[in-house]
Design a protein around this motif. Structure first.
Motif, short mmCIF file in Angstrom:
data_model
loop_
_atom_site.label_atom_id
_atom_site.label_comp_id
_atom_site.label_asym_id
_atom_site.label_seq_id
_atom_site.Cartn_x
_atom_site.Cartn_y
_atom_site.Cartn_z
N UNK A 13 2.27 5.48 0.58
CA UNK A 13 2.54 4.41 1.53
C UNK A 13 1.46 3.36 1.35
N UNK A 14 1.87 2.10 1.26
CA UNK A 14 0.91 0.99 1.25
C UNK A 14 1.12 0.25 2.55
N UNK A 15 0.04 0.11 3.30
CA UNK A 15 0.10 -0.49 4.64
C UNK A 15 -1.17 -1.29 4.89
N UNK A 16 -1.15 -2.06 5.97
CA UNK A 16 -2.36 -2.76 6.38
C UNK A 16 -3.40 -1.75 6.86
N UNK A 17 -4.66 -2.05 6.60
CA UNK A 17 -5.74 -1.19 7.09
C UNK A 17 -5.77 -1.25 8.61
N UNK A 18 -6.31 -0.20 9.19
CA UNK A 18 -6.47 -0.10 10.63
C UNK A 18 -7.95 0.18 10.91
N UNK A 58 -7.38 -7.97 6.47
CA UNK A 58 -7.64 -8.46 5.12
C UNK A 58 -7.33 -7.42 4.05
N UNK A 59 -7.07 -6.20 4.45
CA UNK A 59 -6.93 -5.10 3.50
C UNK A 59 -5.56 -4.45 3.57
N UNK A 60 -5.06 -4.11 2.40
CA UNK A 60 -3.93 -3.19 2.27
C UNK A 60 -4.52 -1.90 1.74
N UNK A 61 -4.07 -0.79 2.27
CA UNK A 61 -4.55 0.50 1.80
C UNK A 61 -3.39 1.31 1.26
N UNK A 62 -3.69 2.13 0.27
CA UNK A 62 -2.71 3.06 -0.29
C UNK A 62 -3.06 4.45 0.23
N UNK A 72 -6.97 -2.85 -1.43
CA UNK A 72 -7.09 -4.18 -2.03
C UNK A 72 -7.36 -5.15 -0.90
N UNK A 73 -8.25 -6.10 -1.14
CA UNK A 73 -8.59 -7.10 -0.12
C UNK A 73 -7.95 -8.42 -0.52
N UNK A 109 0.76 -5.59 -6.61
CA UNK A 109 2.09 -6.10 -6.28
C UNK A 109 2.27 -6.23 -4.77
N UNK A 110 1.77 -5.26 -4.01
CA UNK A 110 1.87 -5.33 -2.56
C UNK A 110 1.07 -6.52 -2.03
N UNK A 111 -0.09 -6.79 -2.63
CA UNK A 111 -0.89 -7.94 -2.22
C UNK A 111 -0.15 -9.24 -2.52
N UNK A 112 0.51 -9.32 -3.67
CA UNK A 112 1.27 -10.53 -4.00
C UNK A 112 2.43 -10.71 -3.02
N UNK A 113 3.09 -9.63 -2.65
CA UNK A 113 4.17 -9.71 -1.66
C UNK A 113 3.62 -10.15 -0.29
N UNK A 114 2.48 -9.62 0.09
CA UNK A 114 1.86 -10.01 1.35
C UNK A 114 1.47 -11.49 1.30
#
Length: 171
Positions: A13-18, A58-62, A72-73, A109-114
């Motif tokens: 799962x790739x999601x926003x950091x919490x 600012x972060x997506x986490x896997x 990724x930030x 890729x998730x960062x580019x989509x975001x």
């Protein structure tokens, strides 16, 4: 870049950091620190991962099978309205146990989509010239070299280039 030895696990799962990810992200950041990509000393044990300039949004986490595997930030490169159409990757890390599965590419890729979701039409990044694996990864993800700052950093007694890369998001 390590050849993909196995596919990305289905339970990824790739999601926003919490905020609750802070302790695990700080530990991951310490484990993945390397002179290959860092221009600052290794992070100390007591330094928080999140601060006023580094917030969870600012972060997506896997997360793989419930275990934090990477981040990724993605942030605006400047606060200027004239630069609001750009997002910049300012950090990417994947834990050693999760490498070789395409996780870094999935985070990119998730960062580019975001970035697209935020209205950006470009994503940029900076990578050290001697970090060949990261440069190959970014090139494989569609980034191109847009500039080089020769000898921008003095690291371990050697001058290292700062390579500027970018990718358009319009398709």
């Amino acid at each position: 870049m390590t050849p993909m030895s196995e596919p990305l696990p289905q339970q990824t799962v790739i999601r926003h950091a919490e905020p609750s990810d802070e302790r695990r992200l700080a530990a991951l950041n310490r484990r993945t620190w390397s002179a290959l990509h860092a221009v600052q000393p290794p992070p100390a044990e007591d330094v928080p991962f999140f601060d006023s300039g580094h917030q969870p949004p600012h972060y997506l986490v896997a997360v793989v099978a419930g275990r934090l595997a990477g981040y990724i930030r993605l942030v605006p490169p400047t606060p200027l309205a004239s630069n609001a159409h750009v997002r910049q990757i300012q950090g990417l890390a994947v834990d050693s146990w999760a490498r070789g599965r395409g996780l870094a590419r999935a985070l990119i890729e998730a960062a580019c989509e975001e970035a697209r979701r935020q209205g950006a039409i470009r994503v940029t990044l900076r990578v050290l010239g001697h970090n060949a694996p990261a440069r190959r990864l970014y090139e494989a993800a569609g980034f191109v070299v847009e500039g080089v700052l020769p000898g921008e950093f003095l690291l371990a007694g050697a001058y290292v280039d700062d390579v500027l890369m970018g990718r358009g998001l319009r398709e």
